[in-house]
Design an enzyme around this catalytic site. Structure first.
Site, PDB file in Angstrom:
ATOM      1  N   GLY A 155       0.816  -1.208   0.000  1.00 20.95           N
ATOM      2  CA  GLY A 155       0.000   0.000   0.000  1.00 20.95           C
ATOM      3  C   GLY A 155       0.844   1.249   0.000  1.00 20.95           C
ATOM      4  O   GLY A 155       1.952   1.238  -0.538  1.00 20.95           O
ATOM      5  N   GLU A 156       0.331   2.333   0.565  1.00 25.91           N
ATOM      6  CA  GLU A 156       0.983   3.652   0.633  1.00 25.91           C
ATOM      7  C   GLU A 156       1.007   4.345  -0.729  1.00 25.91           C
ATOM      8  O   GLU A 156       1.327   5.528  -0.813  1.00 25.91           O
ATOM      9  CB  GLU A 156       2.424   3.565   1.161  1.00 25.91           C
ATOM     10  CG  GLU A 156       2.565   2.982   2.550  1.00 25.91           C
ATOM     11  CD  GLU A 156       4.022   2.966   3.030  1.00 25.91           C
ATOM     12  OE1 GLU A 156       4.900   3.522   2.348  1.00 25.91           O
ATOM     13  OE2 GLU A 156       4.278   2.390   4.108  1.00 25.91           O
TER      14      GLU A 156
END
Lengths: 352, 352
Positions: A318-319
């Site tokens: 993610g991120e």
């Protein structure tokens, strides 16, 4: 609901003529037809969105959307909720995974708080869009009100507007941070696809078998309690969350409205894209899937959206990390389209 | 055979201690363990090869190896042989696909002639390593003598040496140009794998069904005539060709000798890697597979080498285009390893 409705209504299709002209140029380049595979269509789509064949994706921005999840109380994650806020500081300080990969892609990272369970200092350089401090535990009650859901989506749209005041955006990447957020994301694709929860629920940050079984039961219980309506994305969003997923949906819609291509990250960012495309199916034409997440439910999301991912590296972070990396391929697709010479330009014989 | 034997004997393994230290750092970074998928191992391998954790791949070079193929007389390709030389000029002029993608990756492109069927002007800025003007038609006779095969491999090694005289090479990419060269490449993997030719033979630049059937028969006939010995890579190379495939093998061996990681392109470059790794199995440790080519036999080559490709974009162009694009991912893997902060460095709580 003014901004949301107005945005949804005003999204236009990309320029089909430029798209066709791009396809024509690709066919005439001094190489076997179709030999640059799926990057050819990516380049043509970007051209259609930007309305020109010679696109330069100079200003690339990844917006990492943060929020907390009441459902963490059910023990669905390996990490404590506090890590969400700690990671926001890590993004701002430039040492996080997305900081590193965005820098590599020549992209800015901007962080947005839609619902982290803390008070950030007003001068922290993030988008302060907190709708509330984390969602409610959706096993017990609705994650948020319908009004809060709208507010989170509109906050995502506002960010696109605020970024555009700073300068043009040529490619927008979406990313997430929110401990526990694979849980609502799995719930969202379960509602939209009708596929059983256990086929869509993965290990998130790396939970073991027992926690996974618990996570599946938690999602099933929440969906049974709330019966979200798959024809009503705001109903779904408000019942399972999360606030950053609403924000992610808003980013997609705001970008599509402004003819900005959007490359979405993995499981959670794609959950946001699902919400966006249920609200405005035309937004799909602005969307690019960065990668095939290792999270098991992601492939079903991509299938639901009809998107083919550019990368398949077993990322599950993610991120916006997958989005950042895919930006480099999308960038390459624009150079392929504009810079490779045609047979005529290069003075090469075409196929017999 | 002095240079070849000496090189094969002197290739050392990468540094296992640095590799392990890299793995340890990756495990401690402020993100779920293993969440950056296969790029983690790529970064650790690059560290092991370079002998340090903080690798900066500043000097990246793609060497595009050209040669002609007598077997084209059998009508195995869509393009006439003359296109090989025309494309060499296109590379030099910077308008070819590899020119564009290498520029995007921040890599130099260097072109090498191992056996193009023409005379290039001596001042054309390429590596002039012509062993002979194209191979013989391997359906009728041996593609080249064993001595010529050795010469082509050694010429590839020499190029690494000559490039190193210009400056350091941090990552070497291999690419090919040679009308007809999917034909010997399919023959090579058929010999090494024992898999039937028809399962390994693809459409190259885009041939139709009839030409494909002919291409399969041509390869079967050549292999029946010559009976290449799968335990003797030089026997295989000399019997089916090509000269640029020998050069590609030499590049891999020369790079491995000098502790330079090599990212190999698609079907033809991997055929060269197969020759190299049969001669010196340790060279495999310096090899990275850039992409999964759309050419059907490529997956069997990668399986034979035990390599997992970084990209799967349905490329089937060659020239080094897949290698150039993968260089960006390999570059990213070095930043992941060196730049993402650990939990301790970032002050973040680790998993519970």
């Amino acid at each position: 609901m003014n901004l949301l409705n107005k945005t949804v209504k005003n999204i236009k299709e990309p320029d089909a003529e430029v798209y066709e002209a791009a396809k024509e140029r690709l066919r005439n380049q001094a190489r076997p037809a179709g030999s640059l595979g799926i990057l050819e269509d990516v380049g043509a789509r970007i051209a259609g969105i930007h309305g020109t064949i010679d696109v330069h994706l100079e200003n690339k921005i990844v917006v990492t959307c943060a929020g907390d999840h009441g459902v963490c109380a059910e023990g669905v994650s390996l990490f404590p909720s506090e890590v969400t806020q700690q990671m926001v500081y890590n993004f701002v300080n430039g040492g996080a995974s997305i900081s590193v990969l965005a820098r590599h892609a020549g992209a800015q990272v901007r962080v947005a708080d839609f619902g982290v369970d803390c008070d950030f200092a007003a001068d922290l350089p993030i988008f302060h869009k907190k709708v509330r401090k984390g969602t409610a535990n959706f096993v017990k009650k609705r994650a948020m009100t319908r009004e809060e859901a709208v507010k989170s989506v509109e906050a995502g749209m506002e960010i696109v507007g605020e970024l555009l005041e700073e300068g043009p955006i040529h490619l927008l990447g979406t990313g997430d941070m929110g401990i526990g957020n694979t849980t609502p994301s799995a719930a969202i694709i379960a509602v939209f696809s009708g596929i059983p929860v256990k086929k869509l629920t993965g290990r998130g940050t790396g939970i073991g078998d027992e926690t996974l079984q618990n996570k599946i039961r938690v999602i099933e219980k929440g969906l049974e309690l709330h019966q979200p309506d798959p024809e009503d994305a705001l109903d779904v969003l408000s019942k399972v969350g999360g606030l950053e997923i609403g924000g992610l949906a808003g980013l997609v819609l705001g970008a599509a409205l402004n003819r900005i291509p959007v490359v979405c990250d993995g499981f959670i960012a794609t959950a946001g894209a699902l919400i966006a495309c249920q609200l405005a199916p035309v937004a799909k034409q602005y969307l690019f899937a960065s990668h095939n997440s290792a999270e098991v439910g992601h492939v079903f999301m991509l299938r639901h959206l009809g998107l083919r991912p550019l990368l398949d590296l077993e990322f599950r972070l993610g991120e916006g990390t997958g989005a950042a990396l895919a930006m480099e391929l999308i960038d390459a697709s624009t150079r392929i389209l504009a810079d490779i010479k045609t047979f005529a330009e290069a003075g090469i014989q075409d196929a017999q």
